[in-house]
Design a protein around this motif. Structure first.
Motif, PDB file in Angstrom:
ATOM      1  N   MET A   1      37.407  46.413  40.791  1.00  6.54           N
ATOM      2  CA  MET A   1      38.330  47.423  40.268  1.00  6.54           C
ATOM      3  C   MET A   1      39.131  46.830  39.121  1.00  6.54           C
ATOM      4  SD  MET A   1      41.210  49.644  42.307  1.00  6.54           S
ATOM      5  CE  MET A   1      42.314  50.732  41.395  1.00  6.54           C
ATOM      6  N   GLU A   2      39.596  47.698  38.237  1.00  5.40           N
ATOM      7  CA  GLU A   2      40.403  47.294  37.093  1.00  5.40           C
ATOM      8  C   GLU A   2      41.812  47.850  37.262  1.00  5.40           C
ATOM      9  OE1 GLU A   2      38.951  47.320  32.636  1.00  5.40           O
ATOM     10  OE2 GLU A   2      39.819  49.280  33.156  1.00  5.40           O
ATOM     11  N   ILE A   3      42.823  46.998  37.034  1.00 11.21           N
ATOM     12  CA  ILE A   3      44.202  47.461  37.193  1.00 11.21           C
ATOM     13  C   ILE A   3      45.105  46.780  36.177  1.00 11.21           C
ATOM     14  CG2 ILE A   3      44.842  45.698  38.916  1.00 11.21           C
ATOM     15  CD1 ILE A   3      46.410  48.057  40.350  1.00 11.21           C
ATOM     16  N   GLY A   4      46.072  47.519  35.681  1.00 11.89           N
ATOM     17  CA  GLY A   4      47.110  46.938  34.837  1.00 11.89           C
ATOM     18  C   GLY A   4      48.277  46.519  35.700  1.00 11.89           C
ATOM     19  N   LEU A   5      48.907  45.401  35.361  1.00 11.40           N
ATOM     20  CA  LEU A   5      50.054  44.927  36.131  1.00 11.40           C
ATOM     21  C   LEU A   5      51.186  44.584  35.167  1.00 11.40           C
ATOM     22  CD1 LEU A   5      49.890  42.672  39.275  1.00 11.40           C
ATOM     23  CD2 LEU A   5      51.855  42.666  37.758  1.00 11.40           C
ATOM     24  N   ILE A   6      52.297  45.273  35.334  1.00 11.90           N
ATOM     25  CA  ILE A   6      53.454  45.088  34.459  1.00 11.90           C
ATOM     26  C   ILE A   6      54.528  44.323  35.221  1.00 11.90           C
ATOM     27  CG2 ILE A   6      55.225  46.249  33.096  1.00 11.90           C
ATOM     28  CD1 ILE A   6      53.292  48.680  33.014  1.00 11.90           C
ATOM     29  N   GLY A   7      54.888  43.143  34.701  1.00  4.74           N
ATOM     30  CA  GLY A   7      55.864  42.288  35.372  1.00  4.74           C
ATOM     31  C   GLY A   7      55.178  41.096  35.988  1.00  4.74           C
ATOM     32  N   LEU A   8      55.236  39.963  35.288  1.00  3.15           N
ATOM     33  CA  LEU A   8      54.502  38.772  35.730  1.00  3.15           C
ATOM     34  C   LEU A   8      55.457  37.652  36.113  1.00  3.15           C
ATOM     35  CD1 LEU A   8      51.763  38.863  32.941  1.00  3.15           C
ATOM     36  CD2 LEU A   8      51.563  39.694  35.299  1.00  3.15           C
ATOM     37  N   GLY A   9      56.518  38.022  36.837  1.00  2.00           N
ATOM     38  CA  GLY A   9      57.489  37.027  37.295  1.00  2.00           C
ATOM     39  C   GLY A   9      56.971  36.265  38.498  1.00  2.00           C
ATOM     40  N   LYS A  10      57.898  35.795  39.352  1.00  2.00           N
ATOM     41  CA  LYS A  10      57.513  34.958  40.488  1.00  2.00           C
ATOM     42  C   LYS A  10      56.507  35.659  41.391  1.00  2.00           C
ATOM     43  CE  LYS A  10      61.854  32.352  40.714  1.00  2.00           C
ATOM     44  NZ  LYS A  10      63.076  32.071  41.524  1.00  2.00           N
ATOM     45  N   MET A  11      56.755  36.935  41.702  1.00  2.00           N
ATOM     46  CA  MET A  11      55.811  37.653  42.570  1.00  2.00           C
ATOM     47  C   MET A  11      54.679  38.262  41.762  1.00  2.00           C
ATOM     48  SD  MET A  11      57.898  39.442  45.706  1.00  2.00           S
ATOM     49  CE  MET A  11      56.397  40.112  46.411  1.00  2.00           C
ATOM     50  N   GLY A  12      55.002  38.920  40.664  1.00  2.00           N
ATOM     51  CA  GLY A  12      53.986  39.607  39.893  1.00  2.00           C
ATOM     52  C   GLY A  12      52.892  38.695  39.388  1.00  2.00           C
ATOM     53  N   GLY A  13      53.272  37.509  38.906  1.00  2.00           N
ATOM     54  CA  GLY A  13      52.277  36.566  38.413  1.00  2.00           C
ATOM     55  C   GLY A  13      51.341  36.100  39.510  1.00  2.00           C
ATOM     56  N   ASN A  14      51.894  35.824  40.682  1.00  2.00           N
ATOM     57  CA  ASN A  14      51.063  35.399  41.814  1.00  2.00           C
ATOM     58  C   ASN A  14      50.191  36.541  42.324  1.00  2.00           C
ATOM     59  OD1 ASN A  14      51.985  32.775  41.798  1.00  2.00           O
ATOM     60  ND2 ASN A  14      53.464  33.059  43.453  1.00  2.00           N
ATOM     61  N   MET A  15      50.728  37.753  42.289  1.00  2.00           N
ATOM     62  CA  MET A  15      49.932  38.907  42.724  1.00  2.00           C
ATOM     63  C   MET A  15      48.743  39.112  41.796  1.00  2.00           C
ATOM     64  SD  MET A  15      53.031  41.492  43.784  1.00  2.00           S
ATOM     65  CE  MET A  15      51.976  42.928  43.934  1.00  2.00           C
ATOM     66  N   ALA A  16      48.975  38.959  40.485  1.00  2.00           N
ATOM     67  CA  ALA A  16      47.872  39.097  39.536  1.00  2.00           C
ATOM     68  C   ALA A  16      46.768  38.087  39.842  1.00  2.00           C
ATOM     69  CB  ALA A  16      48.391  38.916  38.110  1.00  2.00           C
TER      70      ALA A  16
END
Length: 307
Positions: free
Chosen positions: A1-16
């Protein structure tokens, strides 16, 4: 699947990273040029995604989330979906869903728990929204959640259910943290306990109060015995307040969670005005000793035993 992720902080970066490790494509964006972003703007993120698009918003609650969702509403198309994975207040979700729905854009709210350990251990996900929208994003949820049966729930078909569940989760967390903290303080104050850290560590096996929070308490004490490197100051990020507000709205008593929230307020006072009044009243009715500015006590101001 393809997804955009906005916010690559402590959680967002690890989630990506965890989503990518699960075999999916992530197009990441953060407003900070210093972040490991894949695109330089929201416009570029939307252009890079294939329709129908899915965009996960992982930015601070309130203004930043409102601004991001509003911007996506102008950029996305009918059939696309926005997922709010931040700690938004559940009452904001209905507004976002209505605004996006008027343009044919779906909305899912996702409460996410796991912190900085989520990359390794997985994230607990509490999701709200229409079943068809949740099903569209399920492959990403499966990549983010821990291995096994648990760690994911579609809390309800009405948007806001996910963030409400996460709010209650965090309210419970407040109460548990406060209980551990009070137990730690009592043992540290008692002359009977010679090794507080080892005592708390012993609770990790075989006790009814063992938990991940207890494990984290042990890690904190082992790295800083006595917690001398920290100030006794605790912020609240909003969920505790919202939990207490919801309790009032639903006439549900939450004495433990409410007390834990108020304890955080008290932690921010170097010299509590309320406790000054308590000390003054004790002195007035009973002549009890009180500490005063520039002196050891003012107990002689009132005759002992006077009422």
């Amino acid at each position: 699947m393809e997804i955009g992720l906005i916010g690559l902080g402590k959680m967002g970066g690890n989630m990506a990273q965890r989503i990518r490790d699960g075999g999916h494509t992530v197009v990441g964006f953060d407003r900070s040029p210093a972040s490991a972003r894949d695109v330089a703007s929201l416009e570029e993120l939307v252009q890079k995604l294939s329709a129908p698009r899915a965009v996960w918003v992982m930015v601070p609650a309130g203004g930043p989330t409102d601004q991001t969702v509003n911007a996506l509403g102008d950029l996305l198309s009918e059939g696309d979906i926005v997922i709010d994975g931040g700690n938004s207040k559940y009452t904001d979700d209905a507004r976002h869903a209505e605004e996006l729905g008027a343009k044919g854009i779906g909305f899912v709210d996702a409460g996410v728990s796991g912190g900085v350990w989520g990359l390794k251990n997985g994230y607990a996900l509490m999701v709200g929204g229409a079943p068809e929208n949740v099903a569209r994003i399920q492959p990403v949820f499966d990549a983010l959640k821990p291995e096994g049966e648990g760690g994911f729930v579609h809390a309800g078909p009405t948007v806001g259910a996910g963030h409400f569940a996460k709010m209650v989760h965090n309210g419970i967390e407040y109460g548990m943290m406060q209980a551990y903290a009070e137990g730690y303080e009592l043992m540290a104050a008692s002359p009977l306990i010679e090794n507080v850290t080892e005592t708390i560590k012993s609770w990790q096996q075989g006790t009814v109060i063992r938990s991940w929070l207890l494990d984290l308490a042990v890690l904190a004490l082992e790295s800083d015995p006595g917690l001398s490197k920290l100030r006794g100051y605790a912020e609240d990020s909003g969920e505790g307040r919202w939990t207490v507000e919801a309790a009032i709205d639903n006439a549900v008593p939450l004495p433990v969670i409410t007390a834990a929230l108020f304890a955080r307020f008290a932690s921010r006072q170097d010299d509590s005005p309320a406790m000054k009044m308590v000390a003054a009243l004790r002195n007035q009715f009973g002549g009890h000793a009180v500490e005063t500015a520039g002196s050891v006590s003012a107990s002689d101001a009132i005759a002992p035993g006077s009422r």
